[in-house]
Design a protein around this motif. Structure first.
Motif, PDB file in Angstrom:
ATOM      1  N   LYS A 138     -18.406   2.259  68.931  1.00  0.00           N
ATOM      2  CA  LYS A 138     -17.257   3.062  69.357  1.00  0.00           C
ATOM      3  C   LYS A 138     -17.531   4.539  69.083  1.00  0.00           C
ATOM      4  O   LYS A 138     -17.316   5.406  69.925  1.00  0.00           O
ATOM      5  CB  LYS A 138     -15.999   2.613  68.573  1.00  0.00           C
ATOM      6  N   GLN A 139     -18.044   4.802  67.883  1.00  0.00           N
ATOM      7  CA  GLN A 139     -18.397   6.168  67.485  1.00  0.00           C
ATOM      8  C   GLN A 139     -19.392   6.783  68.459  1.00  0.00           C
ATOM      9  O   GLN A 139     -19.263   7.929  68.871  1.00  0.00           O
ATOM     10  CB  GLN A 139     -19.066   6.123  66.111  1.00  0.00           C
ATOM     11  N   LEU A 140     -20.368   5.975  68.831  1.00  0.00           N
ATOM     12  CA  LEU A 140     -21.436   6.437  69.716  1.00  0.00           C
ATOM     13  C   LEU A 140     -20.861   6.850  71.063  1.00  0.00           C
ATOM     14  O   LEU A 140     -21.194   7.907  71.603  1.00  0.00           O
ATOM     15  CB  LEU A 140     -22.463   5.315  69.898  1.00  0.00           C
ATOM     16  N   ARG A 141     -19.965   6.006  71.599  1.00  0.00           N
ATOM     17  CA  ARG A 141     -19.362   6.335  72.892  1.00  0.00           C
ATOM     18  C   ARG A 141     -18.593   7.648  72.809  1.00  0.00           C
ATOM     19  O   ARG A 141     -18.647   8.475  73.699  1.00  0.00           O
ATOM     20  CB  ARG A 141     -18.432   5.199  73.341  1.00  0.00           C
ATOM     21  N   ARG A 142     -17.884   7.808  71.676  1.00  0.00           N
ATOM     22  CA  ARG A 142     -17.081   9.022  71.500  1.00  0.00           C
ATOM     23  C   ARG A 142     -17.976  10.269  71.455  1.00  0.00           C
ATOM     24  O   ARG A 142     -17.720  11.257  72.121  1.00  0.00           O
ATOM     25  CB  ARG A 142     -16.246   8.926  70.219  1.00  0.00           C
ATOM     26  N   THR A 143     -19.048  10.222  70.665  1.00  0.00           N
ATOM     27  CA  THR A 143     -19.892  11.416  70.538  1.00  0.00           C
ATOM     28  C   THR A 143     -20.656  11.700  71.826  1.00  0.00           C
ATOM     29  O   THR A 143     -20.968  12.840  72.128  1.00  0.00           O
ATOM     30  CB  THR A 143     -20.917  11.292  69.390  1.00  0.00           C
ATOM     31  N   LYS A 144     -20.972  10.658  72.571  1.00  0.00           N
ATOM     32  CA  LYS A 144     -21.760  10.877  73.792  1.00  0.00           C
ATOM     33  C   LYS A 144     -20.965  11.563  74.891  1.00  0.00           C
ATOM     34  O   LYS A 144     -21.531  12.047  75.860  1.00  0.00           O
ATOM     35  CB  LYS A 144     -22.312   9.547  74.309  1.00  0.00           C
ATOM     36  N   GLN A 145     -19.620  11.599  74.702  1.00  0.00           N
ATOM     37  CA  GLN A 145     -18.768  12.168  75.752  1.00  0.00           C
ATOM     38  C   GLN A 145     -18.758  13.682  75.763  1.00  0.00           C
ATOM     39  O   GLN A 145     -17.714  14.284  75.674  1.00  0.00           O
ATOM     40  CB  GLN A 145     -17.331  11.702  75.542  1.00  0.00           C
ATOM     41  N   ILE A 146     -19.896  14.330  75.843  1.00  0.00           N
ATOM     42  CA  ILE A 146     -19.871  15.785  75.899  1.00  0.00           C
ATOM     43  C   ILE A 146     -20.039  16.224  77.349  1.00  0.00           C
ATOM     44  O   ILE A 146     -20.998  15.868  78.019  1.00  0.00           O
ATOM     45  CB  ILE A 146     -20.906  16.410  74.942  1.00  0.00           C
ATOM     46  N   GLY A 147     -19.044  16.923  77.851  1.00  0.00           N
ATOM     47  CA  GLY A 147     -19.029  17.311  79.257  1.00  0.00           C
ATOM     48  C   GLY A 147     -19.981  18.456  79.525  1.00  0.00           C
ATOM     49  O   GLY A 147     -20.545  19.016  78.594  1.00  0.00           O
ATOM     50  N   PRO A 148     -20.173  18.816  80.787  1.00  0.00           N
ATOM     51  CA  PRO A 148     -21.041  19.934  81.130  1.00  0.00           C
ATOM     52  C   PRO A 148     -20.456  21.269  80.669  1.00  0.00           C
ATOM     53  O   PRO A 148     -19.278  21.348  80.317  1.00  0.00           O
ATOM     54  CB  PRO A 148     -21.115  19.877  82.655  1.00  0.00           C
ATOM     55  N   PHE A 149     -21.290  22.300  80.693  1.00  0.00           N
ATOM     56  CA  PHE A 149     -20.838  23.632  80.280  1.00  0.00           C
ATOM     57  C   PHE A 149     -19.791  24.173  81.242  1.00  0.00           C
ATOM     58  O   PHE A 149     -19.953  24.111  82.454  1.00  0.00           O
ATOM     59  CB  PHE A 149     -22.018  24.604  80.231  1.00  0.00           C
ATOM     60  N   GLN A 150     -18.705  24.671  80.671  1.00  0.00           N
ATOM     61  CA  GLN A 150     -17.690  25.316  81.494  1.00  0.00           C
ATOM     62  C   GLN A 150     -17.322  26.647  80.870  1.00  0.00           C
ATOM     63  O   GLN A 150     -16.971  26.705  79.694  1.00  0.00           O
ATOM     64  CB  GLN A 150     -16.456  24.427  81.604  1.00  0.00           C
ATOM     65  N   TYR A 151     -17.404  27.679  81.670  1.00  0.00           N
ATOM     66  CA  TYR A 151     -17.110  29.019  81.164  1.00  0.00           C
ATOM     67  C   TYR A 151     -15.613  29.260  81.206  1.00  0.00           C
ATOM     68  O   TYR A 151     -14.956  28.953  82.197  1.00  0.00           O
ATOM     69  CB  TYR A 151     -17.852  30.038  82.021  1.00  0.00           C
ATOM     70  N   SER A 152     -15.077  29.800  80.120  1.00  0.00           N
ATOM     71  CA  SER A 152     -13.660  30.143  80.144  1.00  0.00           C
ATOM     72  C   SER A 152     -13.525  31.659  80.020  1.00  0.00           C
ATOM     73  O   SER A 152     -13.835  32.245  78.977  1.00  0.00           O
ATOM     74  CB  SER A 152     -12.962  29.394  79.009  1.00  0.00           C
ATOM     75  N   HIS A 153     -13.156  32.286  81.125  1.00  0.00           N
ATOM     76  CA  HIS A 153     -13.139  33.741  81.189  1.00  0.00           C
ATOM     77  C   HIS A 153     -11.946  34.304  80.412  1.00  0.00           C
ATOM     78  O   HIS A 153     -10.801  33.987  80.714  1.00  0.00           O
ATOM     79  CB  HIS A 153     -13.081  34.182  82.652  1.00  0.00           C
ATOM     80  N   GLN A 154     -12.233  35.121  79.403  1.00  0.00           N
ATOM     81  CA  GLN A 154     -11.158  35.689  78.585  1.00  0.00           C
ATOM     82  C   GLN A 154     -10.698  37.039  79.106  1.00  0.00           C
ATOM     83  O   GLN A 154      -9.751  37.607  78.587  1.00  0.00           O
ATOM     84  CB  GLN A 154     -11.635  35.842  77.138  1.00  0.00           C
ATOM     85  N   GLY A 155     -11.410  37.553  80.123  1.00  0.00           N
ATOM     86  CA  GLY A 155     -11.017  38.846  80.679  1.00  0.00           C
ATOM     87  C   GLY A 155     -12.127  39.873  80.574  1.00  0.00           C
ATOM     88  O   GLY A 155     -13.104  39.658  79.871  1.00  0.00           O
ATOM     89  N   SER A 156     -11.965  40.967  81.304  1.00  0.00           N
ATOM     90  CA  SER A 156     -12.950  42.052  81.241  1.00  0.00           C
ATOM     91  C   SER A 156     -12.261  43.307  80.722  1.00  0.00           C
ATOM     92  O   SER A 156     -11.087  43.543  81.005  1.00  0.00           O
ATOM     93  CB  SER A 156     -13.516  42.352  82.622  1.00  0.00           C
ATOM     94  N   LEU A 157     -13.040  44.075  79.993  1.00  0.00           N
ATOM     95  CA  LEU A 157     -12.480  45.251  79.349  1.00  0.00           C
ATOM     96  C   LEU A 157     -13.521  46.353  79.443  1.00  0.00           C
ATOM     97  O   LEU A 157     -14.676  46.139  79.131  1.00  0.00           O
ATOM     98  CB  LEU A 157     -12.242  44.890  77.879  1.00  0.00           C
ATOM     99  N   ALA A 158     -13.104  47.513  79.935  1.00  0.00           N
ATOM    100  CA  ALA A 158     -14.071  48.613  79.961  1.00  0.00           C
ATOM    101  C   ALA A 158     -13.389  49.911  79.555  1.00  0.00           C
ATOM    102  O   ALA A 158     -12.286  50.213  80.027  1.00  0.00           O
ATOM    103  CB  ALA A 158     -14.695  48.744  81.349  1.00  0.00           C
ATOM    104  N   TYR A 159     -14.054  50.655  78.682  1.00  0.00           N
ATOM    105  CA  TYR A 159     -13.543  51.955  78.258  1.00  0.00           C
ATOM    106  C   TYR A 159     -13.930  52.974  79.325  1.00  0.00           C
ATOM    107  O   TYR A 159     -15.054  52.967  79.804  1.00  0.00           O
ATOM    108  CB  TYR A 159     -14.149  52.331  76.907  1.00  0.00           C
ATOM    109  N   ILE A 160     -12.983  53.815  79.738  1.00  0.00           N
ATOM    110  CA  ILE A 160     -13.319  54.755  80.812  1.00  0.00           C
ATOM    111  C   ILE A 160     -13.176  56.214  80.376  1.00  0.00           C
ATOM    112  O   ILE A 160     -13.188  57.119  81.193  1.00  0.00           O
ATOM    113  CB  ILE A 160     -12.475  54.492  82.089  1.00  0.00           C
ATOM    114  N   GLY A 161     -13.034  56.430  79.070  1.00  0.00           N
ATOM    115  CA  GLY A 161     -12.944  57.800  78.562  1.00  0.00           C
ATOM    116  C   GLY A 161     -11.505  58.255  78.463  1.00  0.00           C
ATOM    117  O   GLY A 161     -10.586  57.590  78.953  1.00  0.00           O
ATOM    118  N   LYS A 162     -11.306  59.438  77.818  1.00  0.00           N
ATOM    119  CA  LYS A 162      -9.986  60.029  77.687  1.00  0.00           C
ATOM    120  C   LYS A 162      -8.997  59.071  77.020  1.00  0.00           C
ATOM    121  O   LYS A 162      -7.823  59.038  77.386  1.00  0.00           O
ATOM    122  CB  LYS A 162      -9.466  60.425  79.071  1.00  0.00           C
TER     123      LYS A 162
END
Ligand code: NAD
Length: 494
Positions: A412-436
């Protein structure tokens, strides 16, 4: 005094000695990690190192917090404030991790060997050698794209590494002081004080903003003679800057630059660079094209990424990589296509996402989870093998049933640990300093764009960066730098 120091050194040596003796454990796989950037370091931080013989190879023995690198070019932030020694990260790991300060010059995929070379100033008897691996993670990043444009490498500054920022800082002051030299002609003064940035991506925009801040906050107060001639120009081949941001944020950036008196030259593609001017092809509003010569004192080249030679060479060894151009093609588990036991993270890997620090960091963390799980799975499988051996030798039915229960639990433990899904990016946002004291932000979890100026966004930008800065040590250093600049201005010595 000498005796005491000697004794102390000896005792430290004794203390550390057993740890330093890193004997690879033959029962464990050797995991080699190339690079100490966003991808590799976030993998290292989350990896259970006791499961593997871990070896890290990088020409840089520190992690660099790149989002604040533009601030180092003006001396607002000192470069050491955004560097974190890799040794400091490694000593916090449970099991010993080997680190070699060296460049990986070639990866032999068939032989499973990485060739490494010590490119530092001081070299020992051995400066070239090879490191065999069972598993390899490539996180070497990319180099600066020049598109083969003549003169770029010789005449411009890039903005990727610590020494790039230091070069720019020296060069800005050199231009200013040379412009102030006795009897300089007006044209030459104008040229020397023209700061040209090529590339309107976030790197170019942030640098242009920081440089103009430097001028407004400090330079023009300290050296008023340069007031009328100091000028920042941002050159971009496309019709607008910051193509990854929304229209609203692009407009906001462009109008802020106008107020700041930074010139944006869009539809202007640089084709040639000499030591005193750039030649650019300008597309006029009527669609006609013209070549224009733009003199400069400082030229900063920020036109994005290109593939490193070591990666190109590896791609040549793997037939499945034949059609890939911009870097190593990887599958959804970040395995390099066509290469077993090799993974790639960050800017050297080609995924569906932009080559950003955020993506690289999440990829590294994903691989750590994957490798931790793989080790756990191996351990459970070994136990299962052991249990079934015991079961066949069991003397009584009672004993056999007990073992059987244990086996079911492990499965049971083995089945649980083997359940790792593919990589999925979770975008937290973009931030850029533009001066002033303004920043643009597109924050996905707020489901909208924030384009605001003034103290609030600025404080948000600052606190976001402070909370992202890796160690508390770095956090303190950056905060002190900011306070220092507020109180005394930036340091304009060269
Ligand atoms: P970029 O690839 O985003 O932008 C380069 C720009 O240079 C492009 O707009 C391109 O049109 C222009 N260009 C190319 N050749 C040119 C030429 N000959 N003449 C004039 N213009 C030319 O590069 P970057 O800004 O270094 O960013 C690289 C990556 O890092 C991106 O994915 C970016 O999102 C990320 N990044 C993000 C941040 C942030 O979020 N604040 C900061 C820096 C970098």
């Amino acid at each position: 005094g000498l005796g005491l120091t000697g004794a102390m050194a000896y005792s430290i040596y004794e203390l550390r000695h057993p740890e330093e003796q890193f004997e690879p454990d033959p029962s464990k796989k050797t995991l080699v990690i190339l690079g100490t950037g966003w991808g590799s370091v976030s993998l290292l931080k989350k990896l259970d190192t006791e499961n593997y013989n871990v070896i890290v190879v990088s020409p840089r023995n520190y992690f660099l917090f790149t989002p604040l690198l533009p601030s180092c070019t003006t001396g607002l932030i000192e470069h050491r404030s955004i560097m974190e020694p890799i040794r400091n990260i490694l000593r916090q790991k449970k099991a010993t991790v080997k680190f070699f300060e060296a460049e990986a010059t070639k990866i032999d995929y068939e032989k499973r060997v990485v060739y490494i070379s010590d490119d530092s100033e001081i070299k020992g008897d051995i400066s070239h050698t090879e490191v065999p691996f069972d598993m390899l993670v490539i996180g070497v990043g990319a180099e600066n794209a020049t598109f083969g444009i003549p003169g770029v490498r010789e005449n411009s500054c890039f903005l990727k590494e610590v020494n790039d920022a230091q070069n720019i800082r020296k060069r800005v002051m050199d231009c200013v002081e040379t412009a102030m030299f006795k009897d300089q002609t007006p044209d030459e003064v104008k040229r020397l004080l023209h700061m040209v940035v090529v590339g309107g991506g976030p790197t170019g925009v942030e640098f242009a903003g920081e440089l103009q801040d430097f001028f407004n906050d400090d330079l023009k107060k300290w050296i008023p003679e340069i007031q009328d001639n100091f000028h920042v120009t941002l050159v971009e081949a496309l019709p607008n800057v910051l193509p990854m941001f929304s229209k609203q944020l692009i407009d906001y950036t462009e109008s802020t630059f106008k107020e700041e008196e930074i010139t944006i030259r869009t539809k202007t593609m640089v084709k040639n660079v000499t030591d005193k001017y750039i030649e650019a092809e300008v597309t006029n509003p009527d669609g006609s094209k013209a070549i224009e010569t733009i003199p400069y004192g400082l030229l900063v080249w920020a036109t994005g990424n290109a593939v490193r030679p070591v990666i190109r060479d590896l791609m040549g060894q793997i037939p499945a990589q034949k059609n890939s151009r911009r870097g190593l093609a990887v599958n959804e588990y970040l395995v390099v296509n066509g290469a077993e036991n090799i993974w790639a993270v960050g800017d050297c890997a080609i995924t569906n996402y932009a080559p950003t620090a955020q993506v690289a960091g999440q990829e590294g963390a994903f691989l750590a989870r994957l490798f931790n799980t793989m080790a756990k799975t191996d351990a459970i499988e070994k136990e299962l093998q052991h249990l079934s051996d015991n079961q066949s030798q069991a003397k009584s039915n009672d004993e056999r049933n007990e073992i059987l229960d244990e086996i079911r639990e492990r499965q049971k433990q083995l089945r649980r640990t083997k359940q790792i899904g593919p990589f999925q990016y979770s975008h937290q946002g973009s931030l850029a300093y533009i001066g002033k004291e303004r920043a643009v932000a597109d924050i996905s979890w707020l489901s909208g764009n924030i384009a605001s100026g003034g103290t609030l966004t600025y404080l948000f930008w600052r606190s976001a960066y402070l909370s992202m800065c890796f160690s508390s040590r770095n956090r303190v250093l950056v905060a002190v730098d900011w306070i220092k600049a507020r109180l005394f201005g930036r340091d304009v010595s060269r």
